[in-house]
Design a protein around this motif. Sequence first.
Motif, short mmCIF file in Angstrom:
data_model
loop_
_atom_site.label_atom_id
_atom_site.label_comp_id
_atom_site.label_asym_id
_atom_site.label_seq_id
_atom_site.Cartn_x
_atom_site.Cartn_y
_atom_site.Cartn_z
N PRO A 23 0.82 -1.20 0.00
CA PRO A 23 0.00 0.00 0.00
C PRO A 23 0.86 1.26 0.00
O PRO A 23 2.09 1.17 -0.04
N GLY A 24 0.20 2.40 0.08
CA GLY A 24 0.90 3.66 0.23
C GLY A 24 0.84 4.11 1.67
O GLY A 24 0.59 3.33 2.59
N ALA A 25 1.02 5.41 1.87
CA ALA A 25 1.06 5.96 3.22
C ALA A 25 -0.23 5.69 3.99
O ALA A 25 -0.20 5.38 5.19
N GLY A 26 -1.38 5.81 3.31
CA GLY A 26 -2.65 5.61 3.99
C GLY A 26 -2.84 4.21 4.53
O GLY A 26 -3.28 4.02 5.67
N GLY A 27 -2.50 3.21 3.72
CA GLY A 27 -2.64 1.82 4.16
C GLY A 27 -1.72 1.50 5.32
O GLY A 27 -2.13 0.86 6.30
N TYR A 28 -0.47 1.95 5.23
CA TYR A 28 0.47 1.71 6.33
C TYR A 28 0.02 2.43 7.60
O TYR A 28 0.19 1.92 8.71
N GLN A 29 -0.56 3.63 7.44
CA GLN A 29 -1.05 4.34 8.61
C GLN A 29 -2.20 3.58 9.26
O GLN A 29 -2.28 3.49 10.50
N ARG A 30 -3.09 3.00 8.45
CA ARG A 30 -4.20 2.21 9.01
C ARG A 30 -3.66 1.03 9.81
O ARG A 30 -4.15 0.73 10.90
N MET A 31 -2.66 0.35 9.27
CA MET A 31 -2.09 -0.78 9.99
C MET A 31 -1.39 -0.32 11.26
O MET A 31 -1.51 -0.94 12.32
N ALA A 32 -0.66 0.78 11.17
CA ALA A 32 0.02 1.33 12.35
C ALA A 32 -0.99 1.71 13.43
O ALA A 32 -0.76 1.47 14.62
N ASP A 33 -2.12 2.27 13.02
CA ASP A 33 -3.15 2.64 13.99
C ASP A 33 -3.71 1.40 14.70
O ASP A 33 -3.94 1.42 15.91
N LEU A 34 -3.92 0.34 13.94
CA LEU A 34 -4.42 -0.91 14.53
C LEU A 34 -3.42 -1.47 15.53
O LEU A 34 -3.79 -1.90 16.62
N VAL A 35 -2.15 -1.47 15.14
CA VAL A 35 -1.11 -2.03 16.01
C VAL A 35 -0.93 -1.16 17.26
O VAL A 35 -0.95 -1.65 18.39
N SER A 36 -0.77 0.14 17.07
CA SER A 36 -0.44 1.01 18.20
C SER A 36 -1.60 1.15 19.19
O SER A 36 -1.38 1.45 20.37
N ALA A 37 -2.82 0.92 18.73
CA ALA A 37 -3.98 1.01 19.64
C ALA A 37 -4.23 -0.29 20.40
O ALA A 37 -5.01 -0.31 21.34
N HIS A 38 -3.56 -1.35 19.99
CA HIS A 38 -3.79 -2.66 20.61
C HIS A 38 -3.17 -2.71 22.01
O HIS A 38 -2.03 -2.29 22.19
#
Length: 198
Positions: free
Chosen positions: A168-183
């Motif tokens: 993905p681009g920046a948006g997709g990686y940010q979505r994954m980062a948000d999922l990980v960092s909020a866990h």
Amino acid sequence: MRLIAFGDSLVAGAGDPDHLGWVGRAVAGRRAITLYNMGVRRETSADIATRWRAEALPRMADDEPMRIVFSFGANDCHPVGGAPRLGQAESLKNAQAMLSAAAVLCPVLLVGPPPMADPGVSARLEGLNENLKMLASRLKVPFIDVFQPLMADGLWRAEAIAWDGAHPGAGGYQRMADLVSAHPAWRSFTLAGEDSST
């Protein structure tokens, strides 16, 4: 705290114009964490299992908290000549070896693989993701499942299709980062980094 991330191109952040990937974004703003991103394109769990220890040891220090995060699977499930590069049994064997050995050195966390644009690869990844989740539970290693949320969201897949079909681009990686960092598992895993000023 020193955080070492092992994986493939999705850990390396291939396709991200900001060159942060999900790992860099998940620790953004946390200056007390020193990140070593050890993602390598096209590597399977077998490749990572061969190299992780030799690359981890020089980056570890007795006087700082250490953490190792693993994330892999896309290349294991990618077809070559019609068959996946690695069968699920071999992927799980590699995962067990890495997680068990790394846990002796420091706390370890496993992030499951994200979906792929190719439906066949994604179906294999979904099965691997579930098996990795069960393995992590047996080994008492924290596991973060990003597959279903990213599949349902659609941005990861849309950005991957728009570029090379995998990354993905920046948006997709940010979505994954948000999922990980909020866990909760990630927050407790990296909490020691907030206590260190070196």
